[in-house]
Motif scaffolding. Sequence first.
Motif, PDB file in Angstrom:
ATOM      1  N   THR A  88       1.013  -0.972   0.059  1.00 49.61           N
ATOM      2  CA  THR A  88      -0.108  -0.027  -0.073  1.00 49.61           C
ATOM      3  C   THR A  88       0.835   1.227  -0.095  1.00 49.61           C
ATOM      4  O   THR A  88       1.599   1.391   0.869  1.00 49.61           O
ATOM      5  CB  THR A  88      -0.980   0.006   1.340  1.00 49.61           C
ATOM      6  N   PRO A  89       0.913   2.046  -1.132  1.00 52.27           N
ATOM      7  CA  PRO A  89       1.634   3.276  -1.083  1.00 52.27           C
ATOM      8  C   PRO A  89       1.497   4.019   0.289  1.00 52.27           C
ATOM      9  O   PRO A  89       0.439   4.290   0.830  1.00 52.27           O
ATOM     10  CB  PRO A  89       1.436   4.158  -2.200  1.00 52.27           C
ATOM     11  N   TYR A  90       2.793   4.577   0.715  1.00 47.72           N
ATOM     12  CA  TYR A  90       3.038   5.209   2.029  1.00 47.72           C
ATOM     13  C   TYR A  90       4.123   5.943   2.114  1.00 47.72           C
ATOM     14  O   TYR A  90       5.115   5.761   1.434  1.00 47.72           O
ATOM     15  CB  TYR A  90       3.138   3.927   3.270  1.00 47.72           C
ATOM     16  N   ALA A  91       4.130   7.031   2.756  1.00 47.57           N
ATOM     17  CA  ALA A  91       5.285   7.857   3.276  1.00 47.57           C
ATOM     18  C   ALA A  91       6.503   7.226   3.763  1.00 47.57           C
ATOM     19  O   ALA A  91       6.798   7.500   5.009  1.00 47.57           O
ATOM     20  CB  ALA A  91       4.888   9.160   3.741  1.00 47.57           C
ATOM     21  N   GLY A  92       6.840   6.245   3.184  1.00 48.66           N
ATOM     22  CA  GLY A  92       7.962   5.448   3.998  1.00 48.66           C
ATOM     23  C   GLY A  92       9.433   6.264   3.842  1.00 48.66           C
ATOM     24  O   GLY A  92       9.348   7.252   3.403  1.00 48.66           O
ATOM     25  N   VAL A  93      10.308   5.337   4.498  1.00 47.66           N
ATOM     26  CA  VAL A  93      11.644   6.154   4.632  1.00 47.66           C
ATOM     27  C   VAL A  93      12.743   6.197   3.525  1.00 47.66           C
ATOM     28  O   VAL A  93      13.673   6.604   3.576  1.00 47.66           O
ATOM     29  CB  VAL A  93      12.371   5.403   5.969  1.00 47.66           C
ATOM     30  N   MET A  94      12.180   5.254   2.490  1.00 48.48           N
ATOM     31  CA  MET A  94      13.171   5.067   1.256  1.00 48.48           C
ATOM     32  C   MET A  94      12.589   5.477  -0.266  1.00 48.48           C
ATOM     33  O   MET A  94      11.857   4.453  -0.202  1.00 48.48           O
ATOM     34  CB  MET A  94      13.873   3.749   1.424  1.00 48.48           C
ATOM     35  N   GLU A  95      12.966   6.216  -0.865  1.00 53.57           N
ATOM     36  CA  GLU A  95      12.548   6.377  -2.250  1.00 53.57           C
ATOM     37  C   GLU A  95      13.455   5.368  -3.086  1.00 53.57           C
ATOM     38  O   GLU A  95      14.957   5.550  -2.963  1.00 53.57           O
ATOM     39  CB  GLU A  95      12.569   7.796  -2.766  1.00 53.57           C
ATOM     40  N   VAL A  96      12.841   4.730  -3.835  1.00 54.41           N
ATOM     41  CA  VAL A  96      13.774   3.890  -5.006  1.00 54.41           C
ATOM     42  C   VAL A  96      13.009   4.608  -6.203  1.00 54.41           C
ATOM     43  O   VAL A  96      11.964   4.157  -6.761  1.00 54.41           O
ATOM     44  CB  VAL A  96      13.612   2.498  -4.879  1.00 54.41           C
ATOM     45  N   SER A  97      13.994   5.004  -7.006  1.00 56.32           N
ATOM     46  CA  SER A  97      13.625   5.617  -8.397  1.00 56.32           C
ATOM     47  C   SER A  97      14.203   4.592  -9.599  1.00 56.32           C
ATOM     48  O   SER A  97      15.467   4.405  -9.623  1.00 56.32           O
ATOM     49  CB  SER A  97      14.224   7.050  -8.515  1.00 56.32           C
ATOM     50  N   ASN A  98      13.191   4.211 -10.240  1.00 55.90           N
ATOM     51  CA  ASN A  98      13.706   3.275 -11.407  1.00 55.90           C
ATOM     52  C   ASN A  98      13.971   3.812 -12.653  1.00 55.90           C
ATOM     53  O   ASN A  98      13.298   4.175 -13.490  1.00 55.90           O
ATOM     54  CB  ASN A  98      12.472   2.285 -11.632  1.00 55.90           C
ATOM     55  N   GLU A  99      15.366   4.179 -12.618  1.00 54.26           N
ATOM     56  CA  GLU A  99      15.680   4.720 -13.736  1.00 54.26           C
ATOM     57  C   GLU A  99      16.280   3.836 -14.945  1.00 54.26           C
ATOM     58  O   GLU A  99      16.141   2.700 -14.602  1.00 54.26           O
ATOM     59  CB  GLU A  99      16.882   5.885 -13.440  1.00 54.26           C
ATOM     60  N   LYS A 100      16.662   4.311 -15.828  1.00 59.57           N
ATOM     61  CA  LYS A 100      17.041   3.404 -16.952  1.00 59.57           C
ATOM     62  C   LYS A 100      18.415   2.352 -16.845  1.00 59.57           C
ATOM     63  O   LYS A 100      19.211   3.243 -16.864  1.00 59.57           O
ATOM     64  CB  LYS A 100      17.170   3.761 -18.434  1.00 59.57           C
ATOM     65  N   ASN A 101      18.164   1.045 -16.258  1.00 56.55           N
ATOM     66  CA  ASN A 101      19.393   0.577 -16.050  1.00 56.55           C
ATOM     67  C   ASN A 101      20.136   0.952 -14.886  1.00 56.55           C
ATOM     68  O   ASN A 101      21.417   0.657 -14.510  1.00 56.55           O
ATOM     69  CB  ASN A 101      20.404   0.468 -17.221  1.00 56.55           C
ATOM     70  N   LEU A 102      19.551   1.831 -13.857  1.00 55.81           N
ATOM     71  CA  LEU A 102      19.918   2.156 -12.427  1.00 55.81           C
ATOM     72  C   LEU A 102      18.697   2.341 -11.701  1.00 55.81           C
ATOM     73  O   LEU A 102      18.225   3.149 -12.227  1.00 55.81           O
ATOM     74  CB  LEU A 102      20.901   3.186 -12.685  1.00 55.81           C
TER      75      LEU A 102
END
Length: 520
Positions: A109-123
């Motif tokens: 469930t989307p939540y204001a958690g402590v870690m953002e992970v941004s799915n960039e292209k190949n990283l």
Amino acid sequence: MSTLSRRSFLQVSAGSGLAVALGGALGRPASAAERTDYKAIVVGSGFGGSISAYRLGQAGVDTLVLERGQEWATDPQKAVFGSQLNYSEKMFWFRNYADWPMVLPFPMTPYAGVMEVSNEKNLNIACGAGLGGGSLVYTCATVAPPQKYFEKLFPADITYQEMTSKWYPKVQSVLKPSVMPDDVYGSAPFTHSRVWDQHVAKAGYTSEKLMSMFNWDVVRKELAGTVRPSAIAGETDFGCSDGAKNSLTVNYIPAAKATGKVQFQTMSEVQSIGIGTDGRYRLAVRHLDTAGKTLDTVEYTCDLLFLCAGTLNTNRLLVAARETGALPDLDASVGTGFGDNGDQYVGYSYAGPAGPSQGSPSASTFFVDGEFELPMRVESWQLIEAQGLPIVQTLVMTADLENRATFGYDRASKTVKLSDFAGKADAAAKSASDWVNKVMHANSDAIPISVRWPATLTAHPLGGCVLGRSSDLYGRMKGYKGLYALDGSMIPGSVGGANPSFTIAALAERGIADIIAKAG
């Protein structure tokens, strides 16, 4: 130097996906009791933001810090955060599914958690979200790069002698890092640390104790069983619930508040920035709840704007502002020079004793130069999933001087994305693999099959607003007076073989000192 009218700024904000209400107000107006105008606004409360706020407060500057995430309270007995062994929506910043090495992509469930992970292209880019920024989720290593590679990466006028004689010590005087005490090092949860030291010694290396921001008194309480195990259980990537980390919430942030000139406002996400005809900066700020609901979107104004939102989000704001015309005079170099700090992770198994868990604090480190394709710092690391298995894990940070990428603006989606990172980490991966192979073959108890993480991820994104290119040597952005970048974005893609936080903090101290001394 260009400026935009208030109307133009609002139009740009609307083009970025913000709702513009009738009459030109952004969302609901702030309440009469809520201030929206300050001399200085700092975006982000990580190392650069907390340091900037503290020094501005000391100088008597009326300052607001806007932090998108929550203020997290620690608890000696409860699991405040999630972990790889205790899944929780609190782990991630508004994701529909988990995305982390060795973690199944379970729905969330989307939540204001402590870690953002941004799915960039190949990283994948990981960055903290919460009061204290990256200090909530880093593993507390406080290490300076070697002089040789610092000087290859940074402008000549930022001297290593200046950094080591003044700015690193200034940071140390506030953070007060220390090495792992012998009694902690000798305990069962740090068996893997002792094995690591033994193995690298047999390969011909001499390790040294690593300076750390862990609170050893709390770690000792964990060992004694008087508080819930967190650091000794391997928790770190998503925070330590019992306060075992001396994050910025126990040093720079309370010091900033104590000046009486600095206010911190959490759950306040800056969505766009611009400048009015009066030369004052305007920020569209979304106030949100932990479920992601927008409570209102309000315009804030200031004379001095410090972007300290971390490499990913500072680049998002600045690249979008330049490309949409909100800050058209930003230098063309903004968004360029991004690197992953040369991060790699390697591990292997061995035939021998193992602890019941692998404690998260790193005990040891050393620098390897001249042996492999890239020079590198190696640090004894941990694998929370090991749980009694004989596994040795190493964090490798190569001094990669060349492989870089660029943040660009996609007009179709109105988002800022990183260019393709494919192949950019190959030299670092090969160097790390060659090093761990040498260590394994020097130890008869090592099982000679090394394992690299299956996903490409960096928790050390750097660059995009590089000192001496996009800004002057102190973080003043070219093209605009009163606009600064003092976070990981000012680093040229790598710190030269070290964890970045110490160098980011030292450069922030250096930059804000000059800015205050020269009144901007």
